[in-house]
Write a protein that holds these residues in place. Structure first.
Motif, short mmCIF file in Angstrom:
data_model
loop_
_atom_site.label_atom_id
_atom_site.label_comp_id
_atom_site.label_asym_id
_atom_site.label_seq_id
_atom_site.Cartn_x
_atom_site.Cartn_y
_atom_site.Cartn_z
N ILE A 215 0.01 -3.52 -4.92
CA ILE A 215 -0.19 -2.72 -3.71
C ILE A 215 -0.26 -3.60 -2.45
O ILE A 215 -0.19 -3.09 -1.34
N TYR A 216 -0.40 -4.93 -2.64
CA TYR A 216 -0.37 -5.84 -1.48
C TYR A 216 0.05 -7.22 -1.97
O TYR A 216 -0.53 -7.76 -2.92
N SER A 217 1.06 -7.77 -1.33
CA SER A 217 1.59 -9.08 -1.71
C SER A 217 1.03 -10.16 -0.80
O SER A 217 0.88 -9.96 0.42
N PHE A 218 0.73 -11.34 -1.38
CA PHE A 218 0.26 -12.47 -0.60
C PHE A 218 1.41 -13.28 0.00
O PHE A 218 1.19 -14.18 0.81
N THR A 219 2.64 -12.99 -0.42
CA THR A 219 3.80 -13.75 0.05
C THR A 219 4.64 -12.89 0.99
O THR A 219 4.24 -11.77 1.35
N ASN A 220 5.80 -13.38 1.34
CA ASN A 220 6.68 -12.65 2.26
C ASN A 220 7.54 -11.62 1.52
O ASN A 220 8.69 -11.38 1.87
N ASP A 221 6.96 -11.03 0.52
CA ASP A 221 7.64 -9.98 -0.26
C ASP A 221 6.89 -8.66 -0.08
O ASP A 221 5.70 -8.65 0.22
N ASP A 240 -6.62 7.98 2.24
CA ASP A 240 -5.24 7.96 1.77
C ASP A 240 -4.70 6.54 1.60
O ASP A 240 -3.50 6.35 1.37
N GLY A 241 -5.56 5.56 1.73
CA GLY A 241 -5.09 4.17 1.65
C GLY A 241 -6.00 3.31 0.79
O GLY A 241 -6.78 3.79 -0.03
N VAL A 258 0.53 4.28 3.68
CA VAL A 258 1.97 4.52 3.72
C VAL A 258 2.18 5.96 4.17
O VAL A 258 1.61 6.89 3.57
N ASP A 259 2.98 6.17 5.22
CA ASP A 259 3.17 7.52 5.74
C ASP A 259 4.24 8.27 4.94
O ASP A 259 4.81 7.75 3.97
N ALA A 260 4.53 9.48 5.36
CA ALA A 260 5.46 10.35 4.62
C ALA A 260 6.87 9.80 4.58
O ALA A 260 7.65 10.12 3.67
N THR A 261 7.23 8.93 5.52
CA THR A 261 8.57 8.35 5.53
C THR A 261 8.66 7.06 4.71
O THR A 261 9.72 6.45 4.63
N GLY A 262 7.53 6.64 4.14
CA GLY A 262 7.51 5.41 3.37
C GLY A 262 7.22 4.17 4.19
O GLY A 262 7.27 3.05 3.68
N THR A 263 6.88 4.36 5.47
CA THR A 263 6.57 3.22 6.34
C THR A 263 5.16 2.73 6.09
O THR A 263 4.21 3.52 6.02
N SER A 301 -15.29 4.93 8.42
CA SER A 301 -14.55 6.19 8.32
C SER A 301 -13.10 5.86 7.96
O SER A 301 -12.51 4.92 8.49
N ALA A 302 -12.52 6.66 7.04
CA ALA A 302 -11.13 6.44 6.64
C ALA A 302 -10.15 7.17 7.53
O ALA A 302 -9.03 6.69 7.75
N GLU A 303 -10.51 8.33 8.05
CA GLU A 303 -9.59 9.16 8.83
C GLU A 303 -10.28 9.69 10.09
O GLU A 303 -11.03 10.67 10.01
N PRO A 304 -10.09 9.02 11.23
CA PRO A 304 -9.32 7.79 11.43
C PRO A 304 -10.13 6.57 10.97
O PRO A 304 -11.36 6.64 10.87
N PHE A 305 -9.41 5.49 10.71
CA PHE A 305 -10.10 4.31 10.21
C PHE A 305 -10.81 3.60 11.36
O PHE A 305 -10.20 3.17 12.33
#
Length: 562
Positions: A215-221, A240-241, A258-263, A301-305
């Motif tokens: 779910i989180y990379s330490f490198t540039n990947d 949601d995160g 990650v939003d609905a568009t995958g961003t 608070s998570a929403e908003p963070f």
């Protein structure tokens, strides 16, 4: 063919040129203060006391009469004995995962000493080569801040003492202090790697296991391409995160979404200090939670963070916090402190237990909310201390001393009134009857197990092995290991999502999520479940010896963190 150097008369310190005087003091500072020793005496008072003693030994021997040779030899022996004691906890921790380091230390150190006796120049050139190997090893697995305190110092020292024009300054130090330096630094670099290193090359192997994803990379990947670094103690599903708890000099809290568009998005809240080791969710809203930190408890608070509120406390790190949702109390332990705190959510008031002599200090606290009890785990010389107290008035009820396998964390099964303490160095988890505070069982789960998390819904105890990266699930009713998964070396505490469906954990390879049903569900149970396997005879003897040594030296490392 090695040859013995022509003897060099050891000069008086005051007769040396000024440049050589400076080099002698520099050599002494590094030789008698390896980075390991500096780390252990970094507090201002002890550091200057030891520094003054080192200078007195170097300069003062010019004035010692013949009758003072014996006291000087006694003082020297005490110094080297103390240095070995300081090395012991580090060596023990490192060899838990990599016994080959014994061969490195016990092989290279005497080899260097022999070469130094026969040909000092060649021994120093050999040491330069070894330093380069250490540096390359550290460069691969350590971040810049950690790497800057390891091999470069050894490399610089080797060059300095190898300068031919400084033979008189070099001759001021015999083989023993040089060999002691080589020994401590031979341990130090592998220790840094095995306790704080990064191993991103293992990500592909880890995520190839069913039910495990990065779910989180330490490198540039992807995902997130290491955008906010790698200094985190834990990851926790939040809203949601995923919330990342800061550690190791990092003072910002991040929420990955990650939003609905995958961003991918990263929201940041500035904490300003080191964070604790876990979240405690609000009884009112799962999108709000509490976390300990240095000198405070914070509400998020998570929403908003965002960081909603700070509750000031003693200026000590509050690592572990637990929630009593019915009473609306948050109970927490100060890291290596002597008191337990209670935060009343309705009015924000913090109440403390009275100070309790638990040895060096508390490290964890767990709750039995139905019985109005909290249980704290402390570290003491040679043993753990276990305390019981009342949540309602924050008074201690009793305390017991628990010699045997050293535990650093604990958890509780309130239904069966059982406390679980994993022996970090032996791998034997002690099961304690909370009613009597007496040990009733030991379960072999593997040397290096440190953190654990009880899942009351599934009746599973998730146990993490810090060094190997194994996360296993132990069925406390059927007394079998349901299954295990490898999340990578340097495995930090795992956390369960509020719905109980997912585990998240940070290791030296990245931050991972584990689908609980896939890895530890009924299908996995039917296929993999088996009783714990005791270690072999020699492994058991070795880990018992390490545990014994650590129980009397590990507190030196804990003390140094303050």
């Amino acid at each position: 063919m090695l040859r013995r150097d022509a003897p060099i008369d050891r000069p008086r310190f005051w007769d040396l040129p000024h440049g050589d005087k400076a080099l002698v003091l520099l050599f002494g500072l590094i030789l008698y203060h390896t980075h390991l020793l500096l780390y252990l005496v970094r507090r201002e008072g002890p550091y200057f006391v030891v520094l003054a003693g080192m200078i007195a030994v170097i300069v003062g021997r010019d004035f010692l009469p013949r009758w003072a040779r014996l006291p000087r030899r006694v003082a020297t022996a005490i110094y080297y004995l103390a240095a070995l004691v300081l090395v012991t906890p580090v060596l023990g921790l490192v060899t838990m995962a990599d016994p080959w380091i014994w061969a490195l230390v016990l092989g290279y150190t005497p080899l260097f000493a022999l070469m130094d006796r026969l040909d000092r120049r060649r021994s120093l050139m050999t040491h330069i080569g070894v330093c380069l190997l250490f540096y390359l090893y550290g460069f691969r697995h350590l971040t810049g801040a950690c790497l800057s305190t390891t091999a470069p110092t050894m490399f610089v020292l080797a060059i300095l003492v190898g300068v031919r024009r400084r033979e008189k300054a070099r001759a001021f130090f015999g083989t023993l202090p040089l060999a002691m330096f080589v020994l401590t630094m031979s341990v130090y670099v592998p220790a840094m790697v095995r306790y704080m290193g990064l191993f991103p090359e293992d990500v592909e192997r880890i995520t190839s296991q069913p039910g495990v994803r990065l779910i989180y990379s330490f490198t540039n990947d992807p995902p997130y391409r290491g955008a906010v670094g790698d200094r985190y103690m834990f990851a926790q599903k939040f809203g949601d995160g995923y919330l990342l708890g800061p550690h190791g000099g990092n003072t910002n809290i991040h929420l990955l979404t990650v939003d609905a568009t995958g961003t991918e998005h990263i929201d940041t809240a500035e904490l300003g200090v080191r964070g604790g080791d876990r979240l405690a969710f609000s009884p009112d809203d799962p999108n709000m939670a509490y976390m300990g930190a240095v000198g405070q408890v914070v509400k998020l608070s998570a929403e908003p963070f965002r960081l909603l509120e700070r509750y000031p406390a003693e200026k000590i790190s509050i690592n572990n916090v637990r929630m009593n949702p019915e009473k609306r109390w948050l109970i927490g332990s100060y890291d290596m402190g002597t008191r337990v705190l209670r935060l009343t959510l309705d009015d924000g008031r913090i109440t403390h237990s009275p100070p309790e002599d638990v040895g060096l200090g508390n490290v964890d606290v767990v709750l039995d909310n139905d019985a109005d009890r909290f249980y704290g785990l402390g570290l003491d010389l040679g043993a753990n201390t276990l305390i019981e107290g009342r949540q309602s008035d924050m008074q201690f009820v009793r305390q017991v001393r628990l010699p045997g396998p050293y535990a650093i964390l604990l958890d509780i099964d309130p239904r069966d009134n059982r406390l679980y303490l994993p022996g970090h160095f032996t791998g034997e988890m002690r099961v304690i009857d909370a009613a009597t505070l007496r040990e009733i069982e030991r379960v072999p789960l593997g040397a290096g197990t440190r953190d654990l998390l009880f899942d009351p819904a599934r009746r599973l105890l998730y146990v993490m092995n810090y060094f190997t990266g194994e996360l296993l699930a132990y069925d406390v009713d059927k007394k079998v290991i349901v299954n295990s998964v490898d999340l990578g070396k340097i495995l930090k505490p795992a956390n369960l999502s509020p719905d109980g469906k997912e585990l998240t954990a940070r290791s030296g390879s990245g931050i991972f999520a584990v689908d609980v049903e896939t890895v530890f569900g009924q299908a996995a149970r039917e296929k993999f479940a088996a009783p714990p396997t005791p270690p072999g005879f020699f492994a058991r003897i070795y880990h018992a010896a390490v545990d014994f040594a650590e129980r009397y030296t590990f507190l030196l490392l804990m003390e140094s963190r303050g």
